[in-house]
Design an enzyme around this catalytic site. Structure first.
Site, mmCIF file in Angstrom:
data_model
loop_
_atom_site.group_PDB
_atom_site.id
_atom_site.type_symbol
_atom_site.label_atom_id
_atom_site.label_comp_id
_atom_site.label_asym_id
_atom_site.label_seq_id
_atom_site.Cartn_x
_atom_site.Cartn_y
_atom_site.Cartn_z
ATOM 1 N N GLY A 85 -20.310 -75.404 22.796
ATOM 2 C CA GLY A 85 -18.939 -75.894 22.627
ATOM 3 C C GLY A 85 -17.986 -74.798 22.157
ATOM 4 O O GLY A 85 -18.372 -73.635 21.990
ATOM 5 N N SER A 102 -14.469 -83.988 9.934
ATOM 6 C CA SER A 102 -13.203 -83.954 10.687
ATOM 7 C C SER A 102 -12.054 -84.643 9.959
ATOM 8 O O SER A 102 -12.244 -85.655 9.283
ATOM 9 C CB SER A 102 -13.438 -84.654 12.023
ATOM 10 N N GLU A 114 -10.114 -86.447 11.368
ATOM 11 C CA GLU A 114 -10.022 -87.800 11.935
ATOM 12 C C GLU A 114 -10.506 -88.846 10.922
ATOM 13 O O GLU A 114 -10.146 -90.010 11.015
ATOM 14 C CB GLU A 114 -10.874 -87.898 13.202
ATOM 15 N N TYR A 143 -15.533 -92.626 16.905
ATOM 16 C CA TYR A 143 -15.839 -91.219 16.592
ATOM 17 C C TYR A 143 -15.664 -90.966 15.091
ATOM 18 O O TYR A 143 -16.527 -90.378 14.436
ATOM 19 C CB TYR A 143 -14.912 -90.299 17.396
#
Ligand code: NDP
Ligand code: GDR
Length: 324
Positions: A11, A127, A129, A151
């Site tokens: 990634g 994260s 998020e 997620y």
């Protein structure tokens, strides 16, 4: 020689972290999933010119036995758990897979280290998020979490199991709560790269417009190259801790469009169309991180401005498309 094991080495962050660790003289081993196209797994590493310097081993975060096999063989001093289903929008379509990889993957890795009684230091890719429906205008390590997607829920589980293994088993386990970070190696489905690729296509006459979702969401964007340095610094500390990594500047998708199109001498208003199909089921409206702790304890600070980041991405996409 220090040895690091990186999950998610194929990634964006895996590539930049590999480059950094190789520069520091590490032996770098990466976990990769079996694919029908092994060329793909090395694409980003190749872009950075480090493909031949890393060792790749087969494994999957959902397969505990593969993690045990790889860890037992490699005996890494540091484990960076970057592997995840990382695209928020997809997590509503594949919530269980996201839970298994992004959430349970961290449980599996921590448990594998513990079962083998390794002394490996562990980094978890947490994260911003997790803040979701924000509980404070500026988010730091003490801000309560409110995840808004499968997620983010999975990341929160992974985050807390990292804290829990640190507290339960005295493991050197740290969580980096990283805000959005981008680069020319960013996946094309994420909004910044979608925009810079769109800018390049329009500039080269390959397209006339670009369809996006919510232009009013705001993000705190940095450069992946800067952010992997914070990961490494966390692992060098005597005591494991959690750190927010961010720039402290938050701008809307609309403003990013203005910067990226402007870099190519274009006006985004002539080319961007809003398509509700790209809206999120539950949006994270605004993220802005306070990285004071990382600055004070790690001596970390972002080195790239948003304008520099956007310019680098647009230029890279122009080159990529011109080569094709
Ligand atoms: P990418 O989506 O670019 O990379 C994800 C990596 O995870 C890929 O190498 C992918 O492999 C691997 N992976 C997916 N599923 C599995 C699996 N079942 N077993 C093993 N590996 C798997 O993410 P980024 O590099 O951008 O991010 C790195 C990490 O940091 C992720 O965990 C992400 O959620 C997190 N994060 C990212 C932020 C960002 O702004 N970039 C911000 C905060 C956190 P493959 O190539 O085979 O698909
Ligand atoms: P994010 O990144 O969800 O923050 O997760 P993404 O770039 O996908 O979305 C950012 C914001 O842009 C809005 N948006 C669009 N997004 C996409 N992908 N495509 C569009 O067309 C579009 N139009 C508007 C979104 O609604 C959202 O508000 C990234 C990932 O790297 C996660 O893995 C990581 O944890 C977080 O960053 C921090």
């Amino acid at each position: 020689m220090k040895t690091a094991l990186i999950t998610g080495i194929s990634g964006q962050d895996g590539a930049y972290l590999s480059q950094l660790l190789l520069q520091k003289g590490y032996r770098v081993v990466g976990l990769v999933r079996r694919s029908s196209n092994q060329e793909k797994a090395s694409e980003r590493l190749r872009w950075l010119g480090v493909e031949k310097d890393v060792e790749l081993m087969d494994g999957d975060l959902t397969d505990l036995s593969s993690l045990i096999r790889v860890l037992a063989k490699v005996q890494p001093g540091e484990v960076y758990n970057l592997g995840a289903q990382s695209f928020v929008a997809l997590s509503w379509q594949q919530p269980i897979l996201t839970g298994e990889v992004t959430g349970m993957g961290a449980f599996n890795m921590l448990e594998a280290i513990r079962l083998l009684a390794l002394k490996s230091r562990f980094y978890q890719a947490s994260s911003s998020e997790m803040y979701g429906l924000i509980q404070a205008p500026l988010q730091n390590e003490t801000t309560p979490f409110y995840p808004r997607s499968p997620y983010a829920v999975a990341k929160l589980a992974a985050h807390w199991i990292t804290v829990n293994y640190r507290e339960s088993f005295a493991m050197h386990a740290s969580s980096g709560i990283l805000f959005n970070h981008e680069s020319p190696l960013r996946g094309i489905e994420f909004v910044t790269r979608k925009i810079t690729d769109g800018v390049a296509r329009i500039k080269l006459g390959l397209a006339t417009h670009l369809e996006l979702g919510n232009l009013e969401a705001a993000r705190d964007w940095g450069h992946a190259r800067d952010y992997v340095k914070a990961m490494w610094l966390m692992m060098q500390q005597e005591s494991p801790r959690d750190y927010v990594v961010a720039t402290g500047r938050s701008v809307t998708i609309r403003a990013f469009c203005e910067i990226a199109f402007g870099h190519a001498g274009l006006n985004y208003q002539n080319h961007v169309r809003v398509n509700p199909a790209f809206f999120r089921l539950a949006e994270v409206d605004c993220l802005k991180g306070d990285a004071t702790k990382a600055r004070e304890r790690l001596g970390w600070a972002p080195e790239t401005t948003l304008e520099e980041l956007a310019a680098e991405m647009v230029e890279a996409d122009l080159r990529r498309l011109a080569q094709k």
